[in-house]
Design a protein around this motif. Structure first.
Motif, short mmCIF file in Angstrom:
data_model
loop_
_atom_site.label_atom_id
_atom_site.label_comp_id
_atom_site.label_asym_id
_atom_site.label_seq_id
_atom_site.Cartn_x
_atom_site.Cartn_y
_atom_site.Cartn_z
N ALA A 1 132.75 67.75 -14.87
CA ALA A 1 132.93 67.30 -16.24
C ALA A 1 131.77 66.40 -16.61
O ALA A 1 131.30 65.61 -15.84
CB ALA A 1 134.24 66.54 -16.37
N ILE B 1 129.94 63.72 -19.47
CA ILE B 1 130.13 62.86 -20.63
C ILE B 1 128.83 62.89 -21.42
O ILE B 1 127.78 62.51 -20.93
CB ILE B 1 130.42 61.41 -20.22
CG1 ILE B 1 131.72 61.36 -19.43
CG2 ILE B 1 130.51 60.52 -21.43
CD1 ILE B 1 132.07 59.98 -18.98
N ARG C 1 142.14 56.38 -16.67
CA ARG C 1 140.95 57.05 -17.19
C ARG C 1 139.74 56.12 -17.20
O ARG C 1 138.62 56.57 -17.08
CB ARG C 1 141.22 57.59 -18.59
CG ARG C 1 142.14 58.79 -18.58
CD ARG C 1 142.50 59.26 -19.97
NE ARG C 1 143.38 60.42 -19.88
CZ ARG C 1 144.01 60.94 -20.92
NH1 ARG C 1 143.89 60.40 -22.11
NH2 ARG C 1 144.79 61.99 -20.76
N ASP D 1 138.36 65.07 -13.64
CA ASP D 1 137.80 66.07 -14.56
C ASP D 1 138.54 66.07 -15.89
O ASP D 1 137.94 66.08 -16.96
CB ASP D 1 137.87 67.46 -13.94
CG ASP D 1 136.80 67.69 -12.88
OD1 ASP D 1 135.79 66.97 -12.90
OD2 ASP D 1 136.99 68.59 -12.03
N ARG D 2 139.87 66.07 -15.81
CA ARG D 2 140.70 66.09 -17.02
C ARG D 2 140.43 64.87 -17.89
O ARG D 2 140.26 64.98 -19.11
CB ARG D 2 142.17 66.15 -16.61
CG ARG D 2 143.17 66.04 -17.76
CD ARG D 2 144.55 65.77 -17.21
NE ARG D 2 144.56 64.53 -16.43
CZ ARG D 2 145.52 64.23 -15.55
NH1 ARG D 2 146.50 65.08 -15.32
NH2 ARG D 2 145.48 63.09 -14.89
N ASP E 1 137.03 64.87 -19.61
CA ASP E 1 137.06 65.78 -20.75
C ASP E 1 137.69 65.11 -21.97
O ASP E 1 137.19 65.24 -23.09
CB ASP E 1 137.84 67.05 -20.39
CG ASP E 1 137.04 68.01 -19.52
OD1 ASP E 1 135.80 67.87 -19.49
OD2 ASP E 1 137.65 68.87 -18.87
N ARG F 1 135.18 62.55 -23.35
CA ARG F 1 134.09 63.20 -24.06
C ARG F 1 134.54 63.73 -25.42
O ARG F 1 133.84 63.56 -26.43
CB ARG F 1 133.54 64.35 -23.21
CG ARG F 1 132.33 65.06 -23.85
CD ARG F 1 131.88 66.26 -23.04
NE ARG F 1 132.91 67.29 -22.97
CZ ARG F 1 133.58 67.60 -21.87
NH1 ARG F 1 133.35 66.95 -20.76
NH2 ARG F 1 134.47 68.57 -21.88
N ASN F 2 135.71 64.35 -25.45
CA ASN F 2 136.20 64.91 -26.71
C ASN F 2 136.49 63.82 -27.74
O ASN F 2 136.22 63.99 -28.93
CB ASN F 2 137.47 65.72 -26.44
CG ASN F 2 137.19 67.00 -25.67
OD1 ASN F 2 136.06 67.50 -25.69
ND2 ASN F 2 138.19 67.52 -24.99
#
Length: 300
Positions: free
Chosen positions: A2, A4, A208, A244-245, A248, A251-252
């Motif tokens: 993943a 960033i 996170r 990874d989750r 993501d 980043r989103n």
């Protein structure tokens, strides 16, 4: 692995500071509708099972074991933040800050909470990305100070520990980064402690912010191979799938914030152009009236 994106959140909030109430500029409905995930309540890092934060036993003087008697409410934490920083904050920033402080309050006052330098690096990274482009660097630092102190922690410690880990990561490579268990050093000791506790030798909880902190280490070491993140997660006894989750999601969310700021910038520029046009029209009308008045006076 993943990734960033290094997203530059442009300074579109410069004209967004409100003149009235505490929240500041209010987003036009067209902007909020275009980026609902940014403005929907409890959208950021809010999954209950992901509100756990990694905490080494070697944590600093600010580690705590919260009890029912000394745990402030979310409202009290937010009130402390607003009391420390009284200036209005542009809504594009304030919306996310209010969301973050609620989530971090829940992490902070878990009974098992202990301060963690990797978690601090992750939070500092998130904060700096979200607040990039803020109208005033001084105010951005004051907001950070008020935010951390509202959680009864030390903002200087967050910054110093984040800087310590960043400097360490810049001197690492793909091999040395994952070989911390066999090496000596201050940062290596922090990572070993996390690995031990995550492996079952003590309390460990995941968040996170911790995932972002791990990725920041890889980023500063200029490591791009997906296998290195997998090896680092393995050495730390942390789930790579979770990392990874969460990366993501991070980043989103940054992408959506960039989109929101761009839309806000367009809105502000459009409104400014309309105001300028109205002002020019008014000036022209006044000039015509003045000339007409002078002509009528001359006729007399």
């Amino acid at each position: 692995m993943a990734a960033i994106s290094s997203l530059s959140l442009s300074s579109v909030g410069q004209q967004a500071a409100g003149r009235g109430g505490r929240p500041g500029f209010r987003f036009p409905e067209c902007v909020a509708a275009a980026c609902p995930d940014v403005f929907r309540p409890r959208s950021l890092f809010c999954a209950p099972d992901l509100l756990r934060v990694a905490m080494p036993a070697s944590s600093s003087r600010f580690r705590c074991m919260a009890t029912a008697s000394d745990t402030p409410t979310v409202a009290e934490t937010k009130k402390g933040f607003l009391k420390s920083y009284k200036k209005p904050i542009p809504s594009v920033y304030n919306t996310v800050l209010q969301e973050l402080i609620v989530q971090q309050h829940l992490m902070r006052y878990k009974k098992t909470y202990k301060y963690d330098a990797v978690f601090a690096l992750g939070f500092v990274t998130v904060y700096d990305q979200l607040m990039e482009g803020y109208p005033s660097n001084e105010d951005r630092d004051l907001i950070f100070k008020a935010y951390i102190e509202a959680l009864k922690e030390d903002p200087e410690q967050y910054r110093n520990d984040a800087q310590k880990l960043e400097e360490w990561a810049r001197s690492q490579n793909a091999a040395s980064l994952v070989e911390f268990p066999s090496r000596e050093g201050e940062v290596e000791a922090i990572l070993k402690d996390i690995s031990d506790r995550a492996g079952g030798k003590g309390s460990f909880s995941y968040s996170r912010f911790f995932a972002v902190g791990l990725f920041r280490l890889l980023e500063l070491a200029n490591v791009t191979e997906p296998s290195v993140l997998e090896k680092l997660c393995g050495a730390l006894n942390v789930s790579k799938r979770s990392v990874d989750r969460d990366l993501d999601v991070y980043r989103n969310l940054l992408s959506k914030l960039v989109q929101a700021k761009e839309l806000l910038k367009e809105y502000v520029e459009r409104e400014k152009k309309k105001r300028d046009e109205r002002s020019e029209s008014q000036k022209a009308n006044e000039a015509v009236k003045q000339c007409t008045g002078e002509f009528q006076y001359a006729e007399r």
